[in-house]
Design a protein around this motif. Structure first.
Motif, PDB file in Angstrom:
ATOM      1  N   GLY A  12     -41.898   6.499 -36.388  1.00 28.20           N
ATOM      2  CA  GLY A  12     -41.913   7.890 -35.947  1.00 28.20           C
ATOM      3  C   GLY A  12     -41.647   8.841 -37.099  1.00 28.20           C
ATOM      4  N   THR A  13     -40.693   8.484 -37.942  1.00 30.73           N
ATOM      5  CA  THR A  13     -40.376   9.331 -39.095  1.00 30.73           C
ATOM      6  C   THR A  13     -41.552   9.383 -40.063  1.00 30.73           C
ATOM      7  OG1 THR A  13     -38.042   8.698 -38.897  1.00 30.73           O
ATOM      8  CG2 THR A  13     -38.724   9.743 -40.944  1.00 30.73           C
ATOM      9  N   ALA A  14     -42.199   8.239 -40.278  1.00 28.86           N
ATOM     10  CA  ALA A  14     -43.340   8.187 -41.193  1.00 28.86           C
ATOM     11  C   ALA A  14     -44.488   9.065 -40.698  1.00 28.86           C
ATOM     12  CB  ALA A  14     -43.809   6.748 -41.368  1.00 28.86           C
ATOM     13  N   LEU A  15     -44.773   9.008 -39.407  1.00 30.79           N
ATOM     14  CA  LEU A  15     -45.823   9.864 -38.855  1.00 30.79           C
ATOM     15  C   LEU A  15     -45.455  11.334 -39.038  1.00 30.79           C
ATOM     16  CD1 LEU A  15     -46.715   8.002 -35.534  1.00 30.79           C
ATOM     17  CD2 LEU A  15     -48.192   8.271 -37.536  1.00 30.79           C
ATOM     18  N   GLY A  16     -44.182  11.654 -38.794  1.00 28.35           N
ATOM     19  CA  GLY A  16     -43.728  13.020 -38.987  1.00 28.35           C
ATOM     20  C   GLY A  16     -43.902  13.484 -40.418  1.00 28.35           C
ATOM     21  N   VAL A  17     -43.583  12.611 -41.363  1.00 26.16           N
ATOM     22  CA  VAL A  17     -43.732  12.943 -42.786  1.00 26.16           C
ATOM     23  C   VAL A  17     -45.197  13.214 -43.113  1.00 26.16           C
ATOM     24  CG1 VAL A  17     -43.580  12.014 -45.130  1.00 26.16           C
ATOM     25  CG2 VAL A  17     -41.671  11.705 -43.544  1.00 26.16           C
ATOM     26  N   ALA A  18     -46.083  12.322 -42.674  1.00 25.91           N
ATOM     27  CA  ALA A  18     -47.511  12.465 -42.970  1.00 25.91           C
ATOM     28  C   ALA A  18     -48.072  13.766 -42.411  1.00 25.91           C
ATOM     29  CB  ALA A  18     -48.282  11.267 -42.414  1.00 25.91           C
ATOM     30  N   LEU A  19     -47.679  14.092 -41.184  1.00 26.28           N
ATOM     31  CA  LEU A  19     -48.178  15.311 -40.554  1.00 26.28           C
ATOM     32  C   LEU A  19     -47.563  16.556 -41.187  1.00 26.28           C
ATOM     33  CD1 LEU A  19     -48.090  13.995 -36.885  1.00 26.28           C
ATOM     34  CD2 LEU A  19     -50.147  14.673 -38.134  1.00 26.28           C
ATOM     35  N   PRO A  33     -26.878  11.603 -32.960  1.00 25.13           N
ATOM     36  CA  PRO A  33     -26.621  12.865 -33.664  1.00 25.13           C
ATOM     37  C   PRO A  33     -26.275  12.671 -35.135  1.00 25.13           C
ATOM     38  CG  PRO A  33     -25.484  12.826 -31.538  1.00 25.13           C
ATOM     39  CD  PRO A  33     -25.990  11.439 -31.781  1.00 25.13           C
ATOM     40  N   ASP A  34     -25.596  11.565 -35.466  1.00 27.11           N
ATOM     41  CA  ASP A  34     -25.259  11.315 -36.870  1.00 27.11           C
ATOM     42  C   ASP A  34     -26.523  11.090 -37.698  1.00 27.11           C
ATOM     43  OD1 ASP A  34     -22.564  11.538 -36.345  1.00 27.11           O
ATOM     44  OD2 ASP A  34     -22.277   9.388 -36.040  1.00 27.11           O
ATOM     45  N   ALA A  35     -27.478  10.372 -37.130  1.00 25.73           N
ATOM     46  CA  ALA A  35     -28.738  10.139 -37.830  1.00 25.73           C
ATOM     47  C   ALA A  35     -29.491  11.453 -38.019  1.00 25.73           C
ATOM     48  CB  ALA A  35     -29.595   9.141 -37.060  1.00 25.73           C
ATOM     49  N   VAL A  36     -29.441  12.309 -36.997  1.00 25.17           N
ATOM     50  CA  VAL A  36     -30.096  13.614 -37.083  1.00 25.17           C
ATOM     51  C   VAL A  36     -29.479  14.443 -38.197  1.00 25.17           C
ATOM     52  CG1 VAL A  36     -30.400  15.813 -35.886  1.00 25.17           C
ATOM     53  CG2 VAL A  36     -30.878  13.666 -34.700  1.00 25.17           C
ATOM     54  N   ASP A  37     -28.141  14.471 -38.258  1.00 24.83           N
ATOM     55  CA  ASP A  37     -27.451  15.234 -39.309  1.00 24.83           C
ATOM     56  C   ASP A  37     -27.814  14.714 -40.697  1.00 24.83           C
ATOM     57  OD1 ASP A  37     -26.231  16.797 -37.414  1.00 24.83           O
ATOM     58  OD2 ASP A  37     -24.335  15.685 -37.424  1.00 24.83           O
ATOM     59  N   ARG A  38     -27.896  13.389 -40.815  1.00 26.27           N
ATOM     60  CA  ARG A  38     -28.216  12.794 -42.115  1.00 26.27           C
ATOM     61  C   ARG A  38     -29.631  13.166 -42.551  1.00 26.27           C
ATOM     62  NH1 ARG A  38     -26.682   8.044 -40.988  1.00 26.27           N
ATOM     63  NH2 ARG A  38     -28.652   7.295 -40.159  1.00 26.27           N
ATOM     64  N   MET A  39     -30.566  13.125 -41.611  1.00 21.70           N
ATOM     65  CA  MET A  39     -31.951  13.468 -41.960  1.00 21.70           C
ATOM     66  C   MET A  39     -32.091  14.959 -42.261  1.00 21.70           C
ATOM     67  SD  MET A  39     -34.357  11.021 -39.523  1.00 21.70           S
ATOM     68  CE  MET A  39     -33.478  11.257 -37.969  1.00 21.70           C
ATOM     69  N   THR A  44     -33.311  12.370 -45.910  1.00 15.36           N
ATOM     70  CA  THR A  44     -33.660  10.955 -46.060  1.00 15.36           C
ATOM     71  C   THR A  44     -33.442  10.236 -44.741  1.00 15.36           C
ATOM     72  OG1 THR A  44     -31.408  10.331 -46.750  1.00 15.36           O
ATOM     73  CG2 THR A  44     -32.987  10.886 -48.495  1.00 15.36           C
ATOM     74  N   ASN A  45     -34.135   9.123 -44.593  1.00 21.96           N
ATOM     75  CA  ASN A  45     -33.927   8.209 -43.469  1.00 21.96           C
ATOM     76  C   ASN A  45     -33.795   6.815 -44.077  1.00 21.96           C
ATOM     77  OD1 ASN A  45     -34.198   6.387 -41.309  1.00 21.96           O
ATOM     78  ND2 ASN A  45     -35.555   7.755 -40.173  1.00 21.96           N
ATOM     79  N   PRO A  46     -32.643   6.144 -43.884  1.00 22.83           N
ATOM     80  CA  PRO A  46     -32.443   4.840 -44.523  1.00 22.83           C
ATOM     81  C   PRO A  46     -33.497   3.807 -44.136  1.00 22.83           C
ATOM     82  CG  PRO A  46     -30.762   5.282 -42.850  1.00 22.83           C
ATOM     83  CD  PRO A  46     -31.479   6.557 -43.077  1.00 22.83           C
ATOM     84  N   LYS A  47     -34.210   4.057 -43.038  1.00 25.89           N
ATOM     85  CA  LYS A  47     -35.269   3.126 -42.640  1.00 25.89           C
ATOM     86  C   LYS A  47     -36.542   3.332 -43.455  1.00 25.89           C
ATOM     87  CE  LYS A  47     -33.437   2.680 -37.967  1.00 25.89           C
ATOM     88  NZ  LYS A  47     -33.668   2.851 -36.515  1.00 25.89           N
ATOM     89  N   LEU A  48     -36.571   4.407 -44.252  1.00 28.42           N
ATOM     90  CA  LEU A  48     -37.701   4.673 -45.151  1.00 28.42           C
ATOM     91  C   LEU A  48     -37.154   4.968 -46.548  1.00 28.42           C
ATOM     92  CD1 LEU A  48     -40.101   6.947 -43.044  1.00 28.42           C
ATOM     93  CD2 LEU A  48     -40.512   4.589 -43.775  1.00 28.42           C
ATOM     94  N   PRO A  49     -36.632   3.958 -47.215  1.00 26.43           N
ATOM     95  CA  PRO A  49     -36.021   4.183 -48.530  1.00 26.43           C
ATOM     96  C   PRO A  49     -37.023   4.756 -49.522  1.00 26.43           C
ATOM     97  CG  PRO A  49     -36.355   1.830 -48.103  1.00 26.43           C
ATOM     98  CD  PRO A  49     -36.603   2.536 -46.812  1.00 26.43           C
ATOM     99  N   PRO A 131     -53.874  -0.890 -37.587  1.00 25.48           N
ATOM    100  CA  PRO A 131     -53.212  -1.550 -38.724  1.00 25.48           C
ATOM    101  C   PRO A 131     -52.470  -0.559 -39.612  1.00 25.48           C
ATOM    102  CG  PRO A 131     -55.568  -1.346 -39.123  1.00 25.48           C
ATOM    103  CD  PRO A 131     -55.333  -0.867 -37.733  1.00 25.48           C
ATOM    104  N   SER A 132     -51.160  -0.570 -39.526  1.00 24.83           N
ATOM    105  CA  SER A 132     -50.383   0.427 -40.267  1.00 24.83           C
ATOM    106  C   SER A 132     -48.943  -0.020 -40.425  1.00 24.83           C
ATOM    107  CB  SER A 132     -50.404   1.776 -39.532  1.00 24.83           C
ATOM    108  OG  SER A 132     -49.948   1.615 -38.195  1.00 24.83           O
ATOM    109  N   PHE A 133     -48.390   0.247 -41.580  1.00 21.18           N
ATOM    110  CA  PHE A 133     -46.966   0.067 -41.817  1.00 21.18           C
ATOM    111  C   PHE A 133     -46.360   1.430 -42.113  1.00 21.18           C
ATOM    112  CE2 PHE A 133     -48.035  -4.417 -43.324  1.00 21.18           C
ATOM    113  CZ  PHE A 133     -47.632  -5.000 -42.116  1.00 21.18           C
ATOM    114  N   ALA A 134     -45.164   1.643 -41.623  1.00 24.76           N
ATOM    115  CA  ALA A 134     -44.513   2.934 -41.784  1.00 24.76           C
ATOM    116  C   ALA A 134     -44.401   3.345 -43.250  1.00 24.76           C
ATOM    117  CB  ALA A 134     -43.125   2.900 -41.135  1.00 24.76           C
ATOM    118  N   ALA A 135     -44.051   2.408 -44.100  1.00 21.76           N
ATOM    119  CA  ALA A 135     -43.859   2.730 -45.517  1.00 21.76           C
ATOM    120  C   ALA A 135     -45.156   3.251 -46.145  1.00 21.76           C
ATOM    121  CB  ALA A 135     -43.368   1.499 -46.270  1.00 21.76           C
TER     122      ALA A 135
END
Length: 320
Positions: A12-19, A33-39, A44-49, A131-135
């Motif tokens: 979801g984050t990757a699609l958001g970045v691309a768009l 909420p902690d993840a939201v504050d961090r992003m 950054t999102n630790p799931k997309l280093p 066929p797609s990977f988030a990274a």
């Protein structure tokens, strides 16, 4: 264009970045909420280093904010999609909802687009798959996906809205084929991982992929899919990618099964639930789906790799 994304995972984050990088105004909702504050603060999102979140991408933990958007990408796990839609259906009427998850709902045995249509009939139901990977998507690497919507006119609108310079969408009206291709290839990815993890070799994996593909087609056609859809990005294309790369969570899960190792329980593996659903479908519809059945049995500990291999290799010889 203002687009909402439900789900703060990698995809979801990757699609958001691309768009967002293509100039769209993106609002991403995440449950934590902690993840939201961090992003929001750290971009950054630790799931997309290594990926910096664009400035025109905002974040919220409040669903009311998300529901201000007319186009909402549902990048949440397939097994939680029904609960999300049920809880918020009154706010989703009239929205353009694009499922970005791959799996079969164990409650009703339906794919994501079908689940949307069942629960929010006044919304536009579409599925984004292939066929797609988030990274890769987040880094702006060229990616082609299927955008399936039964309403072709609305599908064309979504295709234009969600395509970017690097993200190329091909349109289809076959939502059943698109969602089943995306779901079933995950089961085959687990099986491929098991094959390599157990040391059976690349030739065995090639044989499994080749025999697994008609198994996918057999079930999809029985449920009303178009054969051509399975031959495209959402079927064959996604199958090849996820059965041959350790970026695939389903493939890595299969590797662990084949090696007899534990797997991170916090990682979503959609193919595990899908395998159990498909095994039940095989019984209900009286369809021969041996690979999917064996994968479900392996996941539940009802068999082991040698016994599973013997079950597949001892089947009667036949023409290809």
């Amino acid at each position: 264009m203002k687009i909402g994304v439900a789900g703060g995972g990698a995809f979801g984050t990757a699609l958001g970045v691309a768009l967002a990088l293509d100039g769209n105004d993106i609002l991403l909702w995440a449950r934590n909420p902690d993840a939201v504050d961090r992003m929001q603060s750290g971009r950054t999102n630790p799931k997309l280093p290594g990926v910096t979140l664009p400035d025109n991408m905002a974040f919220t933990a409040t669903t009311d904010d998300l529901f201000t958007r007319d186009i909402i990408l549902l990048a949440i796990p397939a097994q939680t999609l029904r609960d999300f839609l049920t809880t918020h259906r009154a706010h989703l009427d009239g929205k353009q909802l694009v499922a970005c998850c791959k799996g079969i709902d164990l409650t009703r045995m339906t794919g994501p687009a079908s689940t949307i249509s069942d629960l929010v009939p006044d919304a536009t139901a579409a599925v984004l798959t292939g066929p797609s990977f988030a990274a890769d998507i987040a880094r702006g690497l060229p990616t082609a996906l299927t955008l399936a919507c039964a309403d072709d006119a609305m599908g064309a609108i979504l295709q234009t809205a969600l395509s970017t310079t690097a993200l190329r969408l091909y349109r289809s009206t076959d939502t059943i084929g698109a969602e089943l291709g995306g779901a079933l290839k995950n089961v085959m990815a687990i099986a491929s991982g098991v094959t390599i993890g157990a040391g059976l070799g690349d030739s065995a994996r090639a044989a499994l992929i080749t025999r697994g593909f008609p198994e996918m087609q057999r079930l999809a056609l029985e449920l009303g899919a178009d054969r051509a859809t399975l031959l495209g990005l959402s079927g064959f294309g996604d199958l090849v990618l996820t059965c041959t790369s350790d970026q695939s969570r389903n493939y890595r899960y299969g590797l662990a099964l084949g090696r007899g190792e534990d797997f991170d329980s916090g990682t979503t593996v959609e193919g595990a639930a899908t395998a159990r659903a498909v095994r039940q479908m095989a019984v209900d519809l009286d369809i021969d789906l041996p690979i999917c059945t064996v994968v479900a049995d392996l996941i539940e500990g009802n068999t082991d790799v040698p016994a599973a291999l013997n079950a597949l290799l001892s089947r009667p010889l036949k023409e290809e």
